[in-house]
Design an enzyme around this catalytic site. Structure first.
Site, PDB file in Angstrom:
ATOM      1  N   SER A 155       0.542  -1.065   0.054  1.00 55.00           N
ATOM      2  CA  SER A 155      -0.525   0.585  -0.043  1.00 55.00           C
ATOM      3  C   SER A 155       0.905   0.947  -0.109  1.00 55.00           C
ATOM      4  CB  SER A 155      -0.893   0.171   1.102  1.00 55.00           C
ATOM      5  OG  SER A 155      -0.522   0.762   2.695  1.00 55.00           O
ATOM      6  N   TYR A 173       1.147  -2.205  11.163  1.00 52.15           N
ATOM      7  CA  TYR A 173       1.460  -2.350   9.080  1.00 52.15           C
ATOM      8  C   TYR A 173       2.011  -1.970   8.868  1.00 52.15           C
ATOM      9  CZ  TYR A 173      -2.000  -1.622   5.218  1.00 52.15           C
ATOM     10  OH  TYR A 173      -2.704  -1.792   4.586  1.00 52.15           O
TER      11      TYR A 173
END
Length: 259
Positions: free
Chosen positions: A146, A159
């Site tokens: 991402s 994350y």
């Protein structure tokens, strides 16, 4: 009419919904045979299966916990037995984790995200490498990261760490696997709205707030990531390796405006 992935065998982890589902469907439309994996959503996986089959592709559907190397080994064994050696690996299965400051994260919360988002792709890549070397080389690995492989997000330390780690795993594999003719790349989306997932889709005000930060003033559609994955999985991308392809509508270019 022939497709760009005719006869190729592709494993797409986390393909019961969202980006993984879109990639599996696009691969099927291009003639690939697809291994669809799910962790919790069996019915979602079978919906993906029906759409891939509608495009003409063969499927295997398998429950998978990417945190477990034995389950990953079983995934590749079943793939070999039912479809043949995989040509393409897409690591999409991921966990975001709770929104907590680092000081408040438990060991279990940290481990769950790192095990899913970094160890899982590592386990899958390792099995894929052994498989492709046994088959004589060649192949494509696509890791779904991402924009947070570069941009930190408050309250999501695990994350962010996993995405940054996967970016550098991809780059290292690019160097290590060039002699095997295995290409390794990332797709790094920004905001992607998926009807089957909760979040901004359920809150128009929050959706508008997030979209307002994106120069193109919209989120990505899952199929857009799927189409890029087709390119990276195809022979058209044989000279592409070690790269992160950012699909964010210009979001990263707008960071720092007004500084």
């Amino acid at each position: 009419m022939s497709g760009r992935l005719d006869g190729k065998v592709a494993i797409v982890t986390g393909s019961d919904s969202g980006i993984g589902k879109a990639i599996a469907i696009e691969f099927g439309r291009e003639g690939a045979h697809v291994v669809i994996t799910w962790h919790h959503d069996r019915e979602g996986a079978h919906r993906t299966e029906r759409e891939v089959q509608a495009g003409g592709g063969r499927c295997v559907v398998l429950q998978l916990d990417v945190r477990d190397p034995q389950e990953v080994h079983r995934l590749f064994r079943v793939t070999h037995d039912q479809l043949g050696a995989p040509d393409i690996l897409v690591n999409d299965a991921a966990a975001c984790g709770p929104e907590k400051e680092t000081a408040d994260l438990s060991d279990a919360e940290w481990d769950d995200v790192l095990k899913t988002d970094l160890y899982g792709p590592f386990y899958c890549c390792r099995e894929f490498i052994h498989s492709r070397r046994a088959a004589g080389g060649g192949g494509k690995i696509i890791n779904i990261t991402s924009v947070h492989e570069d941009l930190p997000m408050y309250g999501y330390a695990a994350y962010d760490a996993a995405q940054g780690g996967l970016r550098n795993l991809t780059r290292t594999l690019c160097l290590e696997l060039a002699r095997d003719r295995i290409n390794v790349n990332n797709i790094a989306p920004g905001m992607v709205l998926m009807p089957e997932s909760p979040g901004a889709m359920d809150d128009p005000a929050e959706q508008e707030k997030q979209v307002s930060r994106i120069p193109l003033r919209r989120a990505a559609e899952p199929w857009e990531i799927g189409r890029l994955a087709v390119y990276l999985a195809s022979g058209d991308a044989d000279y592409v390796s070690g790269q992160s392809f950012i699909l964010d509508g210009g979001l990263m270019m707008s960071v720092g405006q007004g500084a």
